[in-house]
Design a protein around this motif. Sequence first.
Motif, PDB file in Angstrom:
ATOM      1  N   TYR A  77       0.833  -1.193   0.000  1.00 11.96           N
ATOM      2  CA  TYR A  77       0.000   0.000   0.000  1.00 11.96           C
ATOM      3  C   TYR A  77       0.873   1.250   0.000  1.00 11.96           C
ATOM      4  O   TYR A  77       1.898   1.295   0.670  1.00 11.96           O
ATOM      5  CB  TYR A  77      -0.901   0.012   1.243  1.00 11.96           C
ATOM      6  N   ASP A  78       0.454   2.264  -0.734  1.00 11.01           N
ATOM      7  CA  ASP A  78       1.039   3.600  -0.744  1.00 11.01           C
ATOM      8  C   ASP A  78       2.159   3.740  -1.772  1.00 11.01           C
ATOM      9  O   ASP A  78       2.292   2.952  -2.691  1.00 11.01           O
ATOM     10  CB  ASP A  78       1.522   4.022   0.638  1.00 11.01           C
ATOM     11  N   GLN A  79       2.976   4.759  -1.597  1.00  8.61           N
ATOM     12  CA  GLN A  79       4.055   5.099  -2.523  1.00  8.61           C
ATOM     13  C   GLN A  79       5.322   4.309  -2.171  1.00  8.61           C
ATOM     14  O   GLN A  79       5.504   3.917  -1.026  1.00  8.61           O
ATOM     15  CB  GLN A  79       4.347   6.600  -2.447  1.00  8.61           C
ATOM     16  N   PRO A  80       6.242   4.111  -3.136  1.00 12.44           N
ATOM     17  CA  PRO A  80       7.444   3.305  -2.880  1.00 12.44           C
ATOM     18  C   PRO A  80       8.256   3.737  -1.660  1.00 12.44           C
ATOM     19  O   PRO A  80       8.780   2.897  -0.953  1.00 12.44           O
ATOM     20  CB  PRO A  80       8.252   3.470  -4.165  1.00 12.44           C
ATOM     21  N   SER A  81       8.344   5.017  -1.373  1.00  9.31           N
ATOM     22  CA  SER A  81       9.149   5.456  -0.228  1.00  9.31           C
ATOM     23  C   SER A  81       8.459   5.192   1.113  1.00  9.31           C
ATOM     24  O   SER A  81       9.093   5.216   2.152  1.00  9.31           O
ATOM     25  CB  SER A  81       9.481   6.941  -0.353  1.00  9.31           C
TER      26      SER A  81
END
Length: 182
Positions: A77-81
């Motif tokens: 879930y969410d952005q790569p960072s």
Amino acid sequence: MQRWLVALVLSFGIIGQAQADIRTEQVSQLSVEYLKGEGRVQGLRLAYRPVEFHFTTLPLLGDANLYLEASTNFWQYDQPSRYQSNVALALSPVLKKQFASWYGKPVFWEFGIGVTMLNKREFAGKDLGSYFQFEDRLGLLIELDPQHRKMLAIRYMHYSNAGLSSRNPGMDFLNIAYSWRF
């Protein structure tokens, strides 16, 4: 193991009181699936089917198959960072029936309800209410080769605790799968 699975099928009422002609196929099958969930949720699902049962006289269905599938799901879930992840281990009996042919290739629908254990109860901004979930599926499959070794599928899968907890938001996925028998 075969007696256990037949007992499971009988207990779900799939066969009921009728006698069914059952043939067991000890053909292993692997499946790799890409999952697209709600919002920024995506994942990978790896599944293994050790055995498939072929029923020729099921009430209301006639000729159908039942397989037992064990799977591992990796959700992100969410952005790569800022990725958040969850792992789900599932075991599901799945009913499969051919309903059509498309350019000479058999097309099937499938339906199953199984059990799942999550490694995190909170995921993707949701409190899923329990580590224990149910895995529901509805899918369409097509065989890709005349030897019945390769298959392509699209599935809708839903995970929820079925109200065992006061919190039960559930997770929904649309999957595309490639599987092969060996």
